[in-house]
Design a protein around this motif. Structure first.
Motif, short mmCIF file in Angstrom:
data_model
loop_
_atom_site.label_atom_id
_atom_site.label_comp_id
_atom_site.label_asym_id
_atom_site.label_seq_id
_atom_site.Cartn_x
_atom_site.Cartn_y
_atom_site.Cartn_z
N HIS A 19 24.78 54.84 30.35
CA HIS A 19 25.49 56.05 30.63
C HIS A 19 24.46 56.54 30.88
O HIS A 19 23.30 55.88 31.28
N ASP A 20 24.53 57.97 31.79
CA ASP A 20 23.01 58.44 33.24
C ASP A 20 23.62 57.78 33.84
O ASP A 20 24.58 56.74 34.21
N GLN A 21 21.96 57.46 34.02
CA GLN A 21 21.90 56.52 35.66
C GLN A 21 21.38 54.61 34.62
O GLN A 21 20.57 54.47 35.74
N VAL A 22 21.87 54.74 33.29
CA VAL A 22 21.38 53.82 33.15
C VAL A 22 22.41 52.42 32.05
O VAL A 22 23.01 53.74 31.43
N VAL A 23 21.72 51.17 31.68
CA VAL A 23 22.84 50.63 30.80
C VAL A 23 21.67 49.65 30.03
O VAL A 23 20.98 49.29 29.99
N ASP A 24 22.44 50.24 28.74
CA ASP A 24 21.56 49.11 27.09
C ASP A 24 22.39 48.19 26.67
O ASP A 24 23.91 48.43 27.12
N VAL A 25 21.59 47.35 26.85
CA VAL A 25 22.22 45.53 26.32
C VAL A 25 21.65 45.19 24.67
O VAL A 25 20.33 45.49 25.00
N VAL A 26 22.38 45.57 24.07
CA VAL A 26 21.73 45.22 22.60
C VAL A 26 22.49 43.82 22.23
O VAL A 26 23.64 43.68 22.32
N ARG A 27 21.83 42.83 22.07
CA ARG A 27 22.24 40.97 22.09
C ARG A 27 22.01 40.40 20.06
O ARG A 27 20.02 40.59 19.80
N LEU A 28 22.05 40.16 19.38
CA LEU A 28 22.31 39.87 17.81
C LEU A 28 21.86 38.71 17.83
O LEU A 28 23.33 38.42 17.74
N ASN A 29 20.83 38.25 17.49
CA ASN A 29 21.05 36.39 17.17
C ASN A 29 21.13 36.25 16.08
O ASN A 29 22.19 35.54 15.81
N SER A 30 20.24 37.06 15.29
CA SER A 30 20.42 37.33 13.64
C SER A 30 20.62 37.74 13.53
O SER A 30 19.29 39.07 14.63
N GLU A 31 19.62 38.11 12.27
CA GLU A 31 19.36 39.71 10.93
C GLU A 31 18.41 39.47 12.21
O GLU A 31 17.54 40.48 12.09
N ASP A 32 17.21 38.30 12.58
CA ASP A 32 15.79 38.23 12.65
C ASP A 32 15.85 38.11 14.52
O ASP A 32 14.47 38.38 14.37
N ASP A 33 16.52 38.15 14.81
CA ASP A 33 17.05 38.13 16.54
C ASP A 33 17.54 38.90 17.27
O ASP A 33 18.57 38.29 17.54
N VAL A 34 16.93 40.20 17.34
CA VAL A 34 18.00 41.06 18.13
C VAL A 34 17.23 41.53 19.72
O VAL A 34 15.69 41.75 20.24
N GLU A 35 17.77 41.46 20.83
CA GLU A 35 16.68 41.93 21.74
C GLU A 35 17.34 42.80 22.13
O GLU A 35 18.92 42.68 22.67
N ALA A 36 16.78 43.73 23.32
CA ALA A 36 17.84 45.46 22.85
C ALA A 36 17.12 45.48 25.11
O ALA A 36 15.70 45.30 24.84
N THR A 37 17.47 45.77 25.79
CA THR A 37 17.06 46.18 26.98
C THR A 37 17.49 46.96 27.60
O THR A 37 18.99 47.97 27.17
N ARG A 38 16.88 48.45 28.58
CA ARG A 38 17.54 49.59 29.06
C ARG A 38 17.04 49.22 30.75
O ARG A 38 15.74 48.62 30.74
#
Length: 73
Positions: A19-38
């Motif tokens: 969206h706009d000029q950015v990309v958001d990526v969310v990776r769910l490995n497990s309930e307690d191991d989530v990584e999000a990056t913009r």
């Protein structure tokens, strides 16, 4: 997207929002191991970006709350 291991079993669920000029990526490995990056929209490899604007890792509810609180611009 669903990343699989060598046996074909799901190892992570990945969500991508452009969206706009950015990309958001969310990776769910497990309930307690989530990584999000913009990252900037021009990144060549969104799974291993060279530049990022924001990043968080940890428990799922906290990380998802943080990424959803980011401004859209």
């Amino acid at each position: 997207m669903h990343q699989s291991d060598e046996r074909g079993e799901v190892s992570a669920v990945v969500g991508v929002r452009v969206h706009d000029q950015v990309v958001d990526v969310v990776r769910l490995n497990s309930e307690d191991d989530v990584e999000a990056t913009r990252m900037p929209g021009g990144e060549e490899n969104i799974f291993e970006p060279e530049r990022w604007l924001w990043r968080s890792r940890g428990e799922g509810a906290r990380v998802l709350t943080e990424v959803l609180a980011l401004p859209d611009e």
